[in-house]
Design a protein around this motif. Structure first.
Motif, PDB file in Angstrom:
ATOM      1  N   LEU A   1       0.602   5.074  -0.138  1.00  0.00           N
ATOM      2  CA  LEU A   1      -0.618   4.982   0.669  1.00  0.00           C
ATOM      3  C   LEU A   1      -1.763   5.715  -0.019  1.00  0.00           C
ATOM      4  N   GLN A   2      -1.471   6.868  -0.601  1.00  0.00           N
ATOM      5  CA  GLN A   2      -2.514   7.618  -1.306  1.00  0.00           C
ATOM      6  C   GLN A   2      -3.015   6.837  -2.515  1.00  0.00           C
ATOM      7  N   ASP A   3      -2.156   6.040  -3.130  1.00  0.00           N
ATOM      8  CA  ASP A   3      -2.569   5.214  -4.268  1.00  0.00           C
ATOM      9  C   ASP A   3      -3.590   4.163  -3.844  1.00  0.00           C
ATOM     10  N   THR A   4      -3.530   3.742  -2.576  1.00  0.00           N
ATOM     11  CA  THR A   4      -4.501   2.762  -2.075  1.00  0.00           C
ATOM     12  C   THR A   4      -5.746   3.442  -1.517  1.00  0.00           C
TER      13      THR A   4
ATOM     14  N   LEU B   1       2.901  -3.480  10.818  1.00  0.00           N
ATOM     15  CA  LEU B   1       2.366  -4.580  10.000  1.00  0.00           C
ATOM     16  C   LEU B   1       1.159  -4.139   9.186  1.00  0.00           C
ATOM     17  N   VAL B   2       0.320  -3.299   9.768  1.00  0.00           N
ATOM     18  CA  VAL B   2      -0.833  -2.763   9.022  1.00  0.00           C
ATOM     19  C   VAL B   2      -0.343  -1.921   7.848  1.00  0.00           C
ATOM     20  N   ILE B   3       0.685  -1.087   8.072  1.00  0.00           N
ATOM     21  CA  ILE B   3       1.244  -0.265   6.993  1.00  0.00           C
ATOM     22  C   ILE B   3       1.789  -1.160   5.886  1.00  0.00           C
ATOM     23  N   VAL B   4       2.533  -2.203   6.238  1.00  0.00           N
ATOM     24  CA  VAL B   4       3.074  -3.122   5.224  1.00  0.00           C
ATOM     25  C   VAL B   4       1.935  -3.779   4.449  1.00  0.00           C
ATOM     26  N   TYR B   5       0.873  -4.183   5.142  1.00  0.00           N
ATOM     27  CA  TYR B   5      -0.286  -4.771   4.469  1.00  0.00           C
ATOM     28  C   TYR B   5      -0.893  -3.776   3.477  1.00  0.00           C
ATOM     29  N   TRP B   6      -1.086  -2.538   3.913  1.00  0.00           N
ATOM     30  CA  TRP B   6      -1.657  -1.531   3.017  1.00  0.00           C
ATOM     31  C   TRP B   6      -0.759  -1.282   1.815  1.00  0.00           C
TER      32      TRP B   6
END
Length: 162
Positions: free
Chosen positions: A75-78, A138-143
Motif C-alpha cells: 500500500l505504501q508503494d502506491t 474490494l477497494v484494498i484489492v484494487y489498490w
C-alpha cells in the motif's frame, strides 16, 4: 522477482513495515499464503479427517505478520498509508462485538432475499457492516493491483530503482 524470492523476502522482512513492496512481491506472497493454506487444509483433511485444525492454524499464525507486513509495504508503494489495510479487519471486529458471529449474519444477509434469513435488530447492523467490509476489501484489492507510484514517495525510494 521469482516466487522463491518473493516468499523469502516476505519472511525476511516479516517485521518491516517501512519502505515499499512492488506488485510481484505482494501477489506472489499472496499466492503462497492462500495456496499454502489450501494445501495444508487438504493434507489435514486426508490425514486427520478434518479441516481447520491445529496444523492450518499454525500455518496461518506463521504467515500472518509477514503477510500483513508485505501488504502494508505494498500500500505504501502506491502512496497510501499501510494502516488502510486494517480497515476491513476493524469492521470484522466491530461486527463481532455487535453480534458475536459475523459469519452467521453474513449468511443470513445472503439468504434474506429468499425469505430464509432474519431481518432487523443486530442482523441489519451486521449485514450493513458486512457489505461495508466487502466493499472495503474490494477497494484494498484494487489498490494492491495498481502500479507503483513512480519515483520516491513519503515511504521511501521506488523499489526497482534501488
Amino acid at each position: 522477482m521469482t516466487r522463491t524470492q518473493a516468499i523469502v523476502n516476505g519472511f525476511r522482512n516479516a517485521f518491516t513495515f517501512s519502505g515499499r513492496s512492488r506488485r510481484p512481491e505482494y501477489w506472489l506472497f499472496f499466492a503462497f499464503v492462500f495456496g499454502g493454506a489450501g494445501i495444508v487444509s487438504v493434507l489435514e483433511l486426508a490425514i486427520r479427517g478434518t479441516t481447520g485444525g491445529i496444523v492450518l492454524r499454525a500455518f496461518q499464525i506463521a504467515v500472518f505478520v509477514p503477510f500483513l507486513a508485505v501488504g502494508w509495504r505494498r500500500l505504501q508503494d502506491t502512496g497510501r498509508p499501510g494502516w488502510f489495510l486494517l480497515v476491513p479487519s476493524a469492521i470484522v471486529v466491530a461486527s463481532t462485538f455487535v453480534s458475536g458471529s459475523v459469519f452467521q449474519h453474513m449468511l443470513g444477509l445472503v439468504l434474506s432475499p429468499f425469505g430464509l434469513g432474519v431481518r432487523g435488530g443486530p442482523d441489519g447492523i451486521v449485514g450493513g457492516m458486512s457489505i461495508v467490509q466487502i466493499l472495503a476489501g474490494l477497494v484494498i484489492v484494487y489498490w494492491m493491483s495498481r502500479p507503483s507510484q513512480r519515483g520516491p514517495n513519503t515511504y521511501g525510494p521506488e523499489p526497482r530503482v534501488q
